[in-house]
Design an enzyme around this catalytic site. Structure first.
Site, PDB file in Angstrom:
ATOM      1  N   GLU A  85       0.831  -1.196   0.000  1.00 42.80           N
ATOM      2  CA  GLU A  85       0.000   0.000   0.000  1.00 42.80           C
ATOM      3  C   GLU A  85       0.869   1.251   0.000  1.00 42.80           C
ATOM      4  O   GLU A  85       1.905   1.301   0.648  1.00 42.80           O
ATOM      5  CB  GLU A  85      -0.933   0.006   1.213  1.00 42.80           C
ATOM      6  CG  GLU A  85      -2.024  -1.055   1.076  1.00 42.80           C
ATOM      7  CD  GLU A  85      -3.054  -0.992   2.184  1.00 42.80           C
ATOM      8  OE1 GLU A  85      -4.220  -0.731   1.873  1.00 42.80           O
ATOM      9  OE2 GLU A  85      -2.692  -1.197   3.346  1.00 42.80           O
ATOM     10  N   CYS A  98       3.609   8.323   0.959  1.00 44.03           N
ATOM     11  CA  CYS A  98       3.913   7.431   2.070  1.00 44.03           C
ATOM     12  C   CYS A  98       4.064   6.032   1.482  1.00 44.03           C
ATOM     13  O   CYS A  98       3.134   5.513   0.861  1.00 44.03           O
ATOM     14  CB  CYS A  98       2.736   7.520   3.049  1.00 44.03           C
ATOM     15  SG  CYS A  98       2.896   6.478   4.483  1.00 44.03           S
ATOM     16  N   CYS A 105       4.303  -6.561   8.803  1.00 42.94           N
ATOM     17  CA  CYS A 105       5.360  -6.117   9.713  1.00 42.94           C
ATOM     18  C   CYS A 105       5.439  -7.101  10.864  1.00 42.94           C
ATOM     19  O   CYS A 105       4.421  -7.627  11.310  1.00 42.94           O
ATOM     20  CB  CYS A 105       5.052  -4.715  10.247  1.00 42.94           C
ATOM     21  SG  CYS A 105       6.380  -4.017  11.262  1.00 42.94           S
ATOM     22  N   CYS A 109       3.588  -3.610  17.059  1.00 45.13           N
ATOM     23  CA  CYS A 109       3.183  -2.484  17.913  1.00 45.13           C
ATOM     24  C   CYS A 109       1.671  -2.624  18.114  1.00 45.13           C
ATOM     25  O   CYS A 109       0.920  -2.849  17.154  1.00 45.13           O
ATOM     26  CB  CYS A 109       3.528  -1.150  17.249  1.00 45.13           C
ATOM     27  SG  CYS A 109       5.302  -0.959  16.973  1.00 45.13           S
ATOM     28  N   CYS A 112      -0.976  -0.538  15.981  1.00 44.82           N
ATOM     29  CA  CYS A 112      -0.761  -0.388  14.535  1.00 44.82           C
ATOM     30  C   CYS A 112      -1.406  -1.549  13.785  1.00 44.82           C
ATOM     31  O   CYS A 112      -1.143  -2.716  14.081  1.00 44.82           O
ATOM     32  CB  CYS A 112       0.737  -0.346  14.240  1.00 44.82           C
ATOM     33  SG  CYS A 112       1.114  -0.373  12.474  1.00 44.82           S
ATOM     34  N   CYS A 332      -2.179   6.934   8.959  1.00 43.61           N
ATOM     35  CA  CYS A 332      -1.056   6.291   9.625  1.00 43.61           C
ATOM     36  C   CYS A 332      -1.519   5.105  10.446  1.00 43.61           C
ATOM     37  O   CYS A 332      -2.463   5.212  11.216  1.00 43.61           O
ATOM     38  CB  CYS A 332      -0.372   7.266  10.585  1.00 43.61           C
ATOM     39  SG  CYS A 332       0.586   8.494   9.763  1.00 43.61           S
TER      40      CYS A 332
HETATM   41  N1  SAH Z   1       7.691   1.034  11.173  1.00 42.73           N
HETATM   42  C1  SAH Z   1       7.927   2.427  10.967  1.00 42.73           C
HETATM   43  C2  SAH Z   1       7.123   3.030   9.860  1.00 42.73           C
HETATM   44  C3  SAH Z   1       5.672   2.660   9.702  1.00 42.73           C
HETATM   45  S1  SAH Z   1       4.477   3.345  10.804  1.00 42.73           S
HETATM   46  C4  SAH Z   1       7.703   3.186  12.253  1.00 42.73           C
HETATM   47  O1  SAH Z   1       7.234   2.595  13.216  1.00 42.73           O
HETATM   48  O2  SAH Z   1       8.053   4.359  12.323  1.00 42.73           O
HETATM   49  C5  SAH Z   1       4.439   5.072  10.488  1.00 42.73           C
HETATM   50  C6  SAH Z   1       3.981   5.884  11.693  1.00 42.73           C
HETATM   51  O3  SAH Z   1       2.588   5.657  12.001  1.00 42.73           O
HETATM   52  C7  SAH Z   1       4.748   5.531  12.959  1.00 42.73           C
HETATM   53  O4  SAH Z   1       5.104   6.687  13.648  1.00 42.73           O
HETATM   54  C8  SAH Z   1       3.714   4.737  13.715  1.00 42.73           C
HETATM   55  O5  SAH Z   1       3.982   4.686  15.080  1.00 42.73           O
HETATM   56  C9  SAH Z   1       2.439   5.451  13.390  1.00 42.73           C
HETATM   57  N2  SAH Z   1       1.233   4.690  13.674  1.00 42.73           N
HETATM   58  C10 SAH Z   1       1.121   3.344  13.695  1.00 42.73           C
HETATM   59  N3  SAH Z   1      -0.146   2.986  13.981  1.00 42.73           N
HETATM   60  C11 SAH Z   1      -0.847   4.128  14.145  1.00 42.73           C
HETATM   61  C12 SAH Z   1      -2.218   4.416  14.424  1.00 42.73           C
HETATM   62  N4  SAH Z   1      -3.098   3.429  14.588  1.00 42.73           N
HETATM   63  N5  SAH Z   1      -2.601   5.703  14.525  1.00 42.73           N
HETATM   64  C13 SAH Z   1      -1.699   6.697  14.324  1.00 42.73           C
HETATM   65  N6  SAH Z   1      -0.402   6.500  14.038  1.00 42.73           N
HETATM   66  C14 SAH Z   1       0.030   5.222  13.951  1.00 42.73           C
END
Ligand code: SAH
Length: 346
Positions: A85, A98, A105, A109, A112, A332
């Site tokens: 995506e 983006c 992944c 987290c 996410c 995000c």
């Molecule tokens: N793995 C990398 C890049 C992908 S996530 C990283 O962690 O930075 C890109 C951004 O979106 C990161 O800052 C992540 O913490 C944030 N993110 C992930 N899930 C989210 C959510 N549900 N709402 C808002 N931001 C989120």
């Protein structure tokens, strides 16, 4: 599939074509990308026909539009079934893409969506670069209303952890900077905090921007949100980020996803401010986008503003990010296509 070859090896694909043909094709792929090989007007028609079905290393499975045409999400599908995506966000003076570095992944987290659905595979350099070329072609040939006709920013904030796919991401960055001519400063690698990867990136020749997805300012809370924090705790992460800043003279940014009652407290603001001041980092606050497998809720607008004020009072630069594409799951942390898993709506 020409994007799957290194740009320097393109000749391998063209057999007995003269070398100026290879240069012409390389130009189309990397300098003035077009959505269809039929638009490569200076190539002979038999070569255009040959390329037509194999220009992109993926098919466009779905294209969704939101925010009155200024946000567009693509779901690409590779021949082996992996989902990629990418989200294009247009503004009056900016066009930010983006991109994804992995299908899925592994870092899990909790908040996410990509993490909730597990790891599929690494993306190849060509698959990463093709997302960029596709968006460039789209902006040049179709465009967004009131938006520049080329990308101004590229962020590794789609699916995947770029520094967990270091070698391929590095090669993708090399092609973008050295072949496509994209400025390294306009590229942002966002990481959950893979310390060895940050150190390696600091030794690369390109001054790419680094974003640290911190989300919590003490180890107990951070480990509960970002499991890899157990392996690379905050102190080590901060040291690696400081080293990046020292070597590159590039300001690091801290990403902070605001979760109601979790990390939006004054105590967290206070601890975050100390870290941000030491790093001279800019803090980006973003409201959590709800995901299917987490009960976490977004902080209220008021709490986000109070948190931002608390940081400013402590002499920290802070921006509250807008959330684009929420209604098309393009925001995000919402990118989460797993093969064989069909998404529900809303
Ligand atoms: N793995 C990398 C890049 C992908 S996530 C990283 O962690 O930075 C890109 C951004 O979106 C990161 O800052 C992540 O913490 C944030 N993110 C992930 N899930 C989210 C959510 N549900 N709402 C808002 N931001 C989120």
């Amino acid at each position: 599939m020409p994007y799957m070859l290194a740009p320097e090896d393109l000749g391998q694909m063209l057999g007995d074509e003269p070398s100026y043909r290879v240069d012409q094709l390389r130009d189309w792929l990397y300098h003035t990308p077009v959505l269809s090989a039929q638009d490569m007007t200076n190539l002979p028609s038999d070569l255009r026909d040959h390329l037509a079905t194999r220009l992109w290393p993926f098919s466009v499975e779905m294209e969704q539009v939101a925010d009155t045409g200024t946000t567009r999400k693509w779901l690409f599908r590779t021949p082996d079934g992996a989902a990629i995506e990418a989200v294009l966000m247009g503004y009056p003076r900016r066009a930010t893409l983006c991109i994804s570095s992995q299908a899925g992944c592994a870092l899990a987290c909790t908040f996410c969506a990509t993490g909730q659905f597990g790891f599929e595979r690494h993306l190849e350099p060509g698959e990463i670069v093709a997302q960029v070329a596709y968006a460039q072609g789209f902006l040049r040939q179709i465009g967004m209303p009131g938006v520049p006709d080329h990308l101004t920013n590229i962020v590794f904030m789609g699916m995947g952890e770029p520094l967990a796919n270091y070698r391929r991401v590095r090669e993708a960055i090399r092609r973008m900077v050295e072949v496509m001519g994209i400025s390294a400063r306009s590229l942002t690698v966002s990481t959950v905090g893979m310390v060895p990867g940050i150190r390696k990136l600091a030794d690369e020749p390109w001054p790419v921007s680094l974003a640290i997805s911190l989300h919590a300012a003490d180890d107990e809370l951070r480990t509960s949100l970002v499991p890899i924090n157990k392996r690379y705790p905050i102190a080590e992460l901060e040291a690696a980020a400081a080293e990046y800043f020292e070597k590159k003279r590039r300001r690091v940014s801290i990403e902070w996803t605001m979760m109601d009652g979790v990390n939006d407290t004054l105590d967290q603001a206070d601890k975050l401010a100390s870290i941000a001041r030491r790093l001279r980092a800019h803090v980006n606050l973003i409201a959590l986008n709800p995901t299917p497998l987490s009960e976490a809720r977004a902080s209220t607008k008021l709490h986000i503003e109070e948190f931002a004020t608390a940081l400013r009072d402590r002499r920290v630069n802070v921006t509250i990010r807008d959330t684009r594409g929420r209604d098309i799951d393009a925001a995000c942390g919402q990118l989460r296509v797993a093969s064989g898993f069909s998404r529900g709506s809303g």
